[in-house]
Design an enzyme around this catalytic site. Sequence first.
Site, PDB file in Angstrom:
ATOM      1  N   ARG A  54      54.041  76.570  75.339  1.00  0.00           N
ATOM      2  CA  ARG A  54      55.310  77.280  75.128  1.00  0.00           C
ATOM      3  C   ARG A  54      55.630  78.170  76.342  1.00  0.00           C
ATOM      4  NH1 ARG A  54      57.200  76.395  70.063  1.00  0.00           N
ATOM      5  NH2 ARG A  54      55.703  75.892  68.422  1.00  0.00           N
ATOM      6  N   THR A  89      61.809  68.134  67.766  1.00  0.00           N
ATOM      7  CA  THR A  89      61.235  69.187  66.925  1.00  0.00           C
ATOM      8  C   THR A  89      61.139  68.671  65.506  1.00  0.00           C
ATOM      9  OG1 THR A  89      61.575  71.317  65.825  1.00  0.00           O
ATOM     10  CG2 THR A  89      63.531  70.318  66.781  1.00  0.00           C
ATOM     11  N   ASP A  98      61.287  70.488  63.120  1.00  0.00           N
ATOM     12  CA  ASP A  98      62.228  71.328  62.348  1.00  0.00           C
ATOM     13  C   ASP A  98      63.607  70.693  62.225  1.00  0.00           C
ATOM     14  OD1 ASP A  98      60.163  73.097  62.223  1.00  0.00           O
ATOM     15  OD2 ASP A  98      61.166  74.749  63.246  1.00  0.00           O
ATOM     16  N   ARG A 100      61.391  77.053  60.909  1.00  0.00           N
ATOM     17  CA  ARG A 100      61.474  78.442  61.357  1.00  0.00           C
ATOM     18  C   ARG A 100      62.784  79.118  60.920  1.00  0.00           C
ATOM     19  NH1 ARG A 100      58.599  80.721  65.550  1.00  0.00           N
ATOM     20  NH2 ARG A 100      58.011  78.835  66.640  1.00  0.00           N
TER      21      ARG A 100
HETATM   22  O1  F6P Z   1      58.801  74.613  66.544  1.00  0.00           O
HETATM   23  C1  F6P Z   1      58.388  73.857  65.484  1.00  0.00           C
HETATM   24  C2  F6P Z   1      57.308  74.540  64.694  1.00  0.00           C
HETATM   25  O2  F6P Z   1      56.572  73.499  64.121  1.00  0.00           O
HETATM   26  C3  F6P Z   1      57.832  75.540  63.674  1.00  0.00           C
HETATM   27  O3  F6P Z   1      58.237  74.958  62.486  1.00  0.00           O
HETATM   28  C4  F6P Z   1      56.640  76.430  63.495  1.00  0.00           C
HETATM   29  O4  F6P Z   1      57.025  77.725  63.064  1.00  0.00           O
HETATM   30  C5  F6P Z   1      56.089  76.496  64.879  1.00  0.00           C
HETATM   31  O5  F6P Z   1      56.431  75.299  65.505  1.00  0.00           O
HETATM   32  C6  F6P Z   1      54.588  76.680  64.924  1.00  0.00           C
HETATM   33  O6  F6P Z   1      54.228  76.823  66.247  1.00  0.00           O
HETATM   34  P1  F6P Z   1      52.750  76.911  66.813  1.00  0.00           P
HETATM   35  O7  F6P Z   1      52.305  75.504  67.043  1.00  0.00           O
HETATM   36  O8  F6P Z   1      52.900  77.662  68.087  1.00  0.00           O
HETATM   37  O9  F6P Z   1      51.906  77.587  65.797  1.00  0.00           O
END
Ligand code: F6P
Length: 366
Positions: A72, A125, A127, A171
């Site tokens: 990220r 994504t 999401d 999210r």
């Molecule tokens: O961005 C997609 C997602 O899967 C969200 O739904 C979730 O909140 C986030 O990524 C989790 O991110 P990480 O892998 O950094 O815990």
Amino acid sequence: MKVGILTGGGDCPGLNAVIRGVVRKGIFHYQDEFVGFLEGWRGVVENLTMPLDLNAIAGILPRGGTILRTSRTNPAKKPGGIEACIATLKRHNIDALIAIGGDDTLSVAVKLNEKGIHVIGVPKTIDNDLTGTDFCFGFDTAVNIATEAIDRLHTTAEAHNRVIVVEVMGRNSGWIAIYSGVAGGADEILIPEKSFNLDEVAEALKRRHARGRYFSIVVVAEGVQPPDNIGVETGSQVVSGVGKDDFGHVRLGGIGNLLAREIERRTGFESRAVILGHIQRGGSPTAFDRMLATRYGIGAIDAVHRADFGKMVALRGTDIVTVPLSEATSRTRVVGQDLIDVALGLHDRSSLAAGGVSQSTSTSKP
Ligand code: F6P
């Protein structure tokens, strides 16, 4: 042409299928050469690369994750980060860069495009909340995983006369929750787009149990803001970790546990919570996602050769098109009233219809 590829943000089933589509069409039809940038934008800032030839992509179609790995990293947050990206791309003589990512990753692509870098975006994504496309790849796989989990949880909930709260990802949008909730026959579906009243949820569950059903399934999106004070400040999302990532996002998780406790307190029904978490992002993509990801990959390399830069490939109906990257990153695409009405039509509760839509861009079709 010499083309760079990167995968940024949370991983997503189908990333490797996109990479394979780009590289195969690029090599077989355009005689392109490829550079893979590792770990999202970090690879471009820090010049971390791998060669991407036919050998590198052999056998990756059904594999989850991404052979390029991901992060990220936000170059715009690092002093000189954007300039470092441009320098790396120049150093490798990159003619065009294909960035596969969600709104965060693509917001950096917008910045580079404004500086004259030739960029094409691919919507990724689970999401499913990117504007400009009907579907992001990875979403279908996540929905299938969540639906299977809900099916399994039904049998154990029924055996024990329990309420089981299933927390899914999402999210700022309830796409996974509404699709898996409807497909899995959940009794309540709670999403960030709609406010709800916990007493009414509890009453609806009691009415269901009074009708002779002694178990219930509640699906909740992780980003829901509890309306009542149930352990977090009213209107705040429930977080599972401290700090924020490079793009300013908190780490969500835990709303399911709070809801299960509250439902048990308000109904007297024994309740449990299950957080599906990253299981939804892992493993092999569905056939739908492999197909969509492949079409996006082909669409992206074709867009490169049309010099259609500053765009994101998108699915509109059954067609692959391109839309401006700036449009795709302008706002979150949230679940529309049409799908909410489907869920409401199946449920013994109308309070959702009276609750306000919490985000103004509500639509299930762009
Ligand atoms: O961005 C997609 C997602 O899967 C969200 O739904 C979730 O909140 C986030 O990524 C989790 O991110 P990480 O892998 O950094 O815990």
